[in-house]
Enzyme design. Structure first.
Site, PDB file in Angstrom:
ATOM      1  CG  HIS A  67      55.998  49.531  20.775  1.00 40.57           C
ATOM      2  ND1 HIS A  67      56.089  50.844  21.167  1.00 40.57           N
ATOM      3  CD2 HIS A  67      55.117  49.524  19.743  1.00 40.57           C
ATOM      4  CE1 HIS A  67      55.287  51.585  20.413  1.00 40.57           C
ATOM      5  NE2 HIS A  67      54.686  50.806  19.542  1.00 40.57           N
ATOM      6  CG  ASP A 113      58.539  51.848  23.359  1.00 43.49           C
ATOM      7  OD1 ASP A 113      59.149  50.963  22.741  1.00 43.49           O
ATOM      8  OD2 ASP A 113      57.394  52.254  23.051  1.00 43.49           O
ATOM      9  N   GLY A 204      50.701  53.346  14.522  1.00 40.04           N
ATOM     10  CA  GLY A 204      51.431  53.524  13.258  1.00 40.04           C
ATOM     11  C   GLY A 204      52.359  54.727  13.296  1.00 40.04           C
ATOM     12  CB  SER A 206      54.844  53.512  17.583  1.00 43.09           C
ATOM     13  OG  SER A 206      53.809  53.555  18.509  1.00 43.09           O
ATOM     14  N   GLY A 207      57.494  55.284  17.247  1.00 42.42           N
ATOM     15  CA  GLY A 207      58.869  55.309  16.766  1.00 42.42           C
ATOM     16  C   GLY A 207      59.218  56.614  16.089  1.00 42.42           C
TER      17      GLY A 207
HETATM   18  N1  ARG Z   1      51.727  52.505  20.171  1.00 41.27           N
HETATM   19  C1  ARG Z   1      51.257  53.016  18.939  1.00 41.27           C
HETATM   20  C2  ARG Z   1      52.038  52.451  17.746  1.00 41.27           C
HETATM   21  O1  ARG Z   1      52.519  51.354  17.857  1.00 41.27           O
HETATM   22  C3  ARG Z   1      51.112  54.513  18.860  1.00 41.27           C
HETATM   23  C4  ARG Z   1      51.258  55.269  20.134  1.00 41.27           C
HETATM   24  C5  ARG Z   1      50.732  56.631  20.153  1.00 41.27           C
HETATM   25  N2  ARG Z   1      49.406  56.643  20.727  1.00 41.27           N
HETATM   26  C6  ARG Z   1      48.825  57.694  21.230  1.00 41.27           C
HETATM   27  N3  ARG Z   1      47.594  57.628  21.603  1.00 41.27           N
HETATM   28  N4  ARG Z   1      49.488  58.803  21.366  1.00 41.27           N
HETATM   29  O2  ARG Z   1      52.121  53.011  16.668  1.00 41.27           O
END
Ligand code: ARG
Length: 253
Positions: A67, A113, A204, A206-207
């Site tokens: 994503h 993902d 932020g 993510s990944g």
């Molecule tokens: N989807 C988010 C990103 O694009 C972070 C995901 C982690 N979120 C969480 N609540 N653990 O950076």
């Protein structure tokens, strides 16, 4: 004498600022960590801005979340390795190719993902830049793991410039699945969940990596969660993707 006092006071100030984050300074509820502690962590930059985290799999390959590639052009992507700051220092290498998992979808939450980035030139490995191997097995519930990144330290948005880490505990997947089912999200068998006392990854992050530090294995890649620190964090299960990741690296390098 006076200088000594000022010095020790300011050192005490620094130590307490770095070890006991105030209520506003958290990955969420994490702590500052130097890059040498997680040398596999990179920042994936879109032009000059931090977009996502990433993980060094080899000197020319980075793993991240699929994503993170949404609405970006590969030619604008690079990674910064070997720095505790996403905006300066370390080494920057451009991304040559980005390969999303073919089954990646985003409804109601991301599934499959994961993505592989191939770099134009190799990173120079050292104490602040190093690869990490993939877990062979899905971690057991109760395993303590370390997540890290430059994501929001509080909601609503605040991007902390210095790398943060947080220890989170792996949850039982069925429990996590049932938990999220109640609020209309879908946890599938390509995912693992983890939480801490309000400690979590956030937007932020993510990944980025979720690591079993005892065995130095990558067990997860930061993927999603409902809010930050209020519900379990969800990660791509690296053991589940191990074969696809290895094959994709081999085919594209
Ligand atoms: N989807 C988010 C990103 O694009 C972070 C995901 C982690 N979120 C969480 N609540 N653990 O950076």
């Amino acid at each position: 004498m006076c200088l000594k006092l000022i010095l020790s006071l300011s050192i005490a100030g620094l130590v307490s600022a770095s070890q006991i984050p105030g209520p506003e300074e958290r990955i969420v509820r994490g702590y500052y960590i130097p890059i040498e502690y997680v040398p596999w962590q990179v920042s994936m930059l879109n032009a000059t801005l931090h977009r996502c985290g990433g993980v060094i799999y080899s000197d020319r390959t980075i793993l991240t979340a699929a994503h993170c590639l949404h609405n970006v052009a590969v030619k604008d992507l690079s990674v910064r390795a070997g720095s505790s700051y996403w905006s300066k220092g370390g080494q920057v290498q451009r991304v040559l190719k980005a390969i999303k998992h073919p089954k990646y979808r985003h409804f109601p939450n991301p599934v499959y993902d994961v993505a592989v980035l191939i770099l134009e030139d190799p990173l120079k490995l050292g104490s602040a830049v190093d690869e990490i191997s993939l877990a062979e097995n899905t971690p057991d519930a109760g395993t303590i793991t370390l997540a890290s990144g430059w994501g929001l330290t509080r909601v609503p948005g605040f991007h902390w410039p210095i790398l943060h880490g947080v220890h989170v505990t792996i949850l039982n997947r069925t429990e996590c699945e049932n938990y999220y089912k109640d609020i209309n999200y879908k946890v599938t068998n390509d995912m693992i969940c983890a939480d801490a006392h309000q400690g979590d990854t956030c937007k932020g992050d993510s990944g980025g990596p979720l690591v079993d530090t005892k065995n130095r294995k990558l067990v997860g890649i930061v993927s999603w969660g409902a809010g930050c620190g209020t519900n379990p964090g969800v990660y791509a299960d690296v053991a589940f993707f191990r074969n696809w990741l290895k094959y994709t690296v081999q085919e594209n390098i």
